[in-house]
Design a protein around this motif. Structure first.
Motif, PDB file in Angstrom:
ATOM      1  N   LYS A 266     -11.403  48.383  -6.600  1.00  0.00           N
ATOM      2  CA  LYS A 266     -11.320  49.617  -5.788  1.00  0.00           C
ATOM      3  C   LYS A 266     -11.197  49.197  -4.329  1.00  0.00           C
ATOM      4  N   ILE A 267     -10.063  49.497  -3.727  1.00  0.00           N
ATOM      5  CA  ILE A 267      -9.819  49.070  -2.337  1.00  0.00           C
ATOM      6  C   ILE A 267      -9.153  50.234  -1.593  1.00  0.00           C
ATOM      7  N   PRO A 268      -9.631  50.555  -0.395  1.00  0.00           N
ATOM      8  CA  PRO A 268      -9.035  51.691   0.315  1.00  0.00           C
ATOM      9  C   PRO A 268      -7.667  51.382   0.941  1.00  0.00           C
ATOM     10  N   VAL A 269      -6.840  52.410   1.024  1.00  0.00           N
ATOM     11  CA  VAL A 269      -5.590  52.314   1.797  1.00  0.00           C
ATOM     12  C   VAL A 269      -5.707  53.224   3.020  1.00  0.00           C
ATOM     13  N   ALA A 270      -4.927  52.917   4.039  1.00  0.00           N
ATOM     14  CA  ALA A 270      -4.847  53.762   5.241  1.00  0.00           C
ATOM     15  C   ALA A 270      -3.514  53.474   5.896  1.00  0.00           C
ATOM     16  N   HIS A 271      -2.500  54.219   5.500  1.00  0.00           N
ATOM     17  CA  HIS A 271      -1.175  53.931   6.048  1.00  0.00           C
ATOM     18  C   HIS A 271      -0.245  55.147   5.979  1.00  0.00           C
ATOM     19  N   GLY A 272       0.741  55.112   6.851  1.00  0.00           N
ATOM     20  CA  GLY A 272       1.805  56.109   6.827  1.00  0.00           C
ATOM     21  C   GLY A 272       3.066  55.545   6.212  1.00  0.00           C
ATOM     22  N   GLU A 273       3.184  54.203   6.244  1.00  0.00           N
ATOM     23  CA  GLU A 273       4.400  53.547   5.750  1.00  0.00           C
ATOM     24  C   GLU A 273       4.005  52.441   4.770  1.00  0.00           C
ATOM     25  N   GLY A 274       3.674  52.868   3.553  1.00  0.00           N
ATOM     26  CA  GLY A 274       3.216  51.901   2.563  1.00  0.00           C
ATOM     27  C   GLY A 274       4.037  51.913   1.295  1.00  0.00           C
ATOM     28  N   ASN A 275       5.172  52.566   1.385  1.00  0.00           N
ATOM     29  CA  ASN A 275       6.045  52.816   0.239  1.00  0.00           C
ATOM     30  C   ASN A 275       7.010  51.635   0.103  1.00  0.00           C
ATOM     31  N   TYR A 276       6.620  50.669  -0.736  1.00  0.00           N
ATOM     32  CA  TYR A 276       7.397  49.428  -0.844  1.00  0.00           C
ATOM     33  C   TYR A 276       8.748  49.694  -1.493  1.00  0.00           C
ATOM     34  N   PHE A 277       9.776  49.149  -0.865  1.00  0.00           N
ATOM     35  CA  PHE A 277      11.139  49.294  -1.387  1.00  0.00           C
ATOM     36  C   PHE A 277      11.859  47.952  -1.339  1.00  0.00           C
ATOM     37  N   ALA A 278      12.634  47.690  -2.381  1.00  0.00           N
ATOM     38  CA  ALA A 278      13.554  46.546  -2.368  1.00  0.00           C
ATOM     39  C   ALA A 278      14.767  46.961  -3.197  1.00  0.00           C
ATOM     40  N   ASP A 279      15.938  46.392  -2.870  1.00  0.00           N
ATOM     41  CA  ASP A 279      17.112  46.747  -3.674  1.00  0.00           C
ATOM     42  C   ASP A 279      16.938  46.185  -5.086  1.00  0.00           C
ATOM     43  N   ALA A 280      17.769  46.647  -6.006  1.00  0.00           N
ATOM     44  CA  ALA A 280      17.569  46.338  -7.428  1.00  0.00           C
ATOM     45  C   ALA A 280      17.560  44.831  -7.693  1.00  0.00           C
ATOM     46  N   ASP A 281      18.457  44.085  -7.043  1.00  0.00           N
ATOM     47  CA  ASP A 281      18.497  42.633  -7.294  1.00  0.00           C
ATOM     48  C   ASP A 281      17.226  41.952  -6.807  1.00  0.00           C
ATOM     49  N   THR A 282      16.759  42.388  -5.622  1.00  0.00           N
ATOM     50  CA  THR A 282      15.536  41.789  -5.055  1.00  0.00           C
ATOM     51  C   THR A 282      14.340  42.123  -5.933  1.00  0.00           C
ATOM     52  N   LEU A 283      14.271  43.383  -6.356  1.00  0.00           N
ATOM     53  CA  LEU A 283      13.145  43.799  -7.206  1.00  0.00           C
ATOM     54  C   LEU A 283      13.135  42.982  -8.502  1.00  0.00           C
ATOM     55  N   LYS A 284      14.316  42.787  -9.051  1.00  0.00           N
ATOM     56  CA  LYS A 284      14.395  42.008 -10.299  1.00  0.00           C
ATOM     57  C   LYS A 284      13.921  40.577 -10.069  1.00  0.00           C
ATOM     58  N   SER A 285      14.358  39.978  -8.962  1.00  0.00           N
ATOM     59  CA  SER A 285      13.966  38.577  -8.746  1.00  0.00           C
ATOM     60  C   SER A 285      12.473  38.480  -8.413  1.00  0.00           C
ATOM     61  N   ILE A 286      11.911  39.488  -7.726  1.00  0.00           N
ATOM     62  CA  ILE A 286      10.463  39.488  -7.459  1.00  0.00           C
ATOM     63  C   ILE A 286       9.692  39.544  -8.776  1.00  0.00           C
ATOM     64  N   ASN A 287      10.145  40.369  -9.698  1.00  0.00           N
ATOM     65  CA  ASN A 287       9.485  40.449 -11.006  1.00  0.00           C
ATOM     66  C   ASN A 287       9.712  39.173 -11.815  1.00  0.00           C
ATOM     67  N   ASP A 288      10.980  38.701 -11.834  1.00  0.00           N
ATOM     68  CA  ASP A 288      11.293  37.514 -12.641  1.00  0.00           C
ATOM     69  C   ASP A 288      10.513  36.295 -12.163  1.00  0.00           C
ATOM     70  N   ASN A 289      10.284  36.229 -10.838  1.00  0.00           N
ATOM     71  CA  ASN A 289       9.568  35.070 -10.276  1.00  0.00           C
ATOM     72  C   ASN A 289       8.061  35.295 -10.186  1.00  0.00           C
ATOM     73  N   ASP A 290       7.580  36.362 -10.805  1.00  0.00           N
ATOM     74  CA  ASP A 290       6.130  36.580 -10.859  1.00  0.00           C
ATOM     75  C   ASP A 290       5.522  36.703  -9.449  1.00  0.00           C
ATOM     76  N   GLN A 291       6.253  37.422  -8.566  1.00  0.00           N
ATOM     77  CA  GLN A 291       5.808  37.532  -7.173  1.00  0.00           C
ATOM     78  C   GLN A 291       4.958  38.772  -6.882  1.00  0.00           C
ATOM     79  N   VAL A 292       4.781  39.646  -7.886  1.00  0.00           N
ATOM     80  CA  VAL A 292       3.950  40.829  -7.631  1.00  0.00           C
ATOM     81  C   VAL A 292       2.488  40.427  -7.778  1.00  0.00           C
ATOM     82  N   LEU A 293       1.714  40.651  -6.732  1.00  0.00           N
ATOM     83  CA  LEU A 293       0.291  40.272  -6.740  1.00  0.00           C
ATOM     84  C   LEU A 293      -0.578  41.356  -7.364  1.00  0.00           C
ATOM     85  N   PHE A 294      -0.348  42.602  -6.934  1.00  0.00           N
ATOM     86  CA  PHE A 294      -1.156  43.731  -7.398  1.00  0.00           C
ATOM     87  C   PHE A 294      -0.256  44.951  -7.574  1.00  0.00           C
TER      88      PHE A 294
END
Ligand SMILES: NC(=O)CC[C@H](N)C(=O)O
Length: 230
Positions: free
Chosen positions: A137-165
């Protein structure tokens, strides 16, 4: 371990992270002014949360031109550890040290509340020592926290096990309802390909002291410390 916390005009979580690292975890911490060019031999650099340069233009878009960022980028290129929390995460994406971008929250509102996150990889300093099933359980406090990456980047982030949480509900289910801000695939934090730069949107430094009745954030810092010692 020697931590350096970079202070930009408008940082407001700098003293919180310094307090946790120094007073709670007993680590050496130095304050690094954004105009400095000397990282003072630190082993680990933290870019704290806040409103650097008033979030003008976009959160982090001006801070990335601060003089010290030249040294932070060189340090990271040599494998040095860099962690950005909230505004720090935004500065890291603006600097190109992390892929993707942090957009305005889907509801266009500033969101300040507790969230739940689940570790997604055991292969990172931040998560290696956290049980894979443990919901934090960790608090957030932000107006701009909506992570976005294009489809190729998102795929490579997932394929390379780069998502922490990823954001989840209290039981650990990663659902749309548990997504606070519209972030892609509930992403709350990522690392780079070399696994030495970390961005995390929630604020573990605000959940790391018994007087706050929530010490879940300590798990992240304790993981970092035990992994670096090992
Ligand atoms: N707490 C923070 O670091 C806030 C980050 C940034 N100012 C935002 O609103 O998105």
């Amino acid at each position: 371990m020697k931590f350096g916390v970079v202070i930009f005009p408008g940082s407001n979580c700098d003293e919180d992270i310094i307090y946790v690292l120094n007073n709670i975890l007993g680590q050496e911490v130095v304050r690094l002014w954004h105009k400095d060019h000397d990282l003072q031999g630190c082993d680990f650099i933290v870019l704290p949360g806040g409103f650097s340069f008033g979030d003008y233009l976009r959160s982090g878009a001006i801070a990335r031109f601060s003089p010290i960022m030249q040294e932070v980028i060189q340090f990271a290129a040599k494998g040095g550890y860099v962690m950005g929390i909230c505004n720090g995460f935004q500065i890291l994406t603006e600097s190109g040290l992390l892929e993707g971008a942090l957009l305005h929250n889907k509801n266009r509102k500033f969101i300040c509340r507790n969230t739940f996150v689940l570790p997604q990889t055991q292969n990172s300093l931040l998560t290696a020592q956290i049980d894979a099933q443990r919901v934090l359980k960790i608090p957030v406090a932000h107006g701009e926290g909506n992570y976005f990456a294009d489809a190729d980047t998102l795929k490579s982030i997932n394929d390379n096990d780069q998502v922490l949480f990823r954001y989840c509900d209290e039981a650990g289910n990663i659902t749309n309802d548990a997504n606070p801000n519209g972030t892609l695939e509930n992403i709350a934090g990522i690392t780079n390909k070399n696994r030495n730069v970390f961005g995390f949107m929630p604020h573990p430094e605000r959940a790391a002291d018994a007087v706050l009745a929530n010490e879940d954030g300590l798990a992240i810092f304790e993981s970092i410390l035990s992994m670096v010692k090992a």
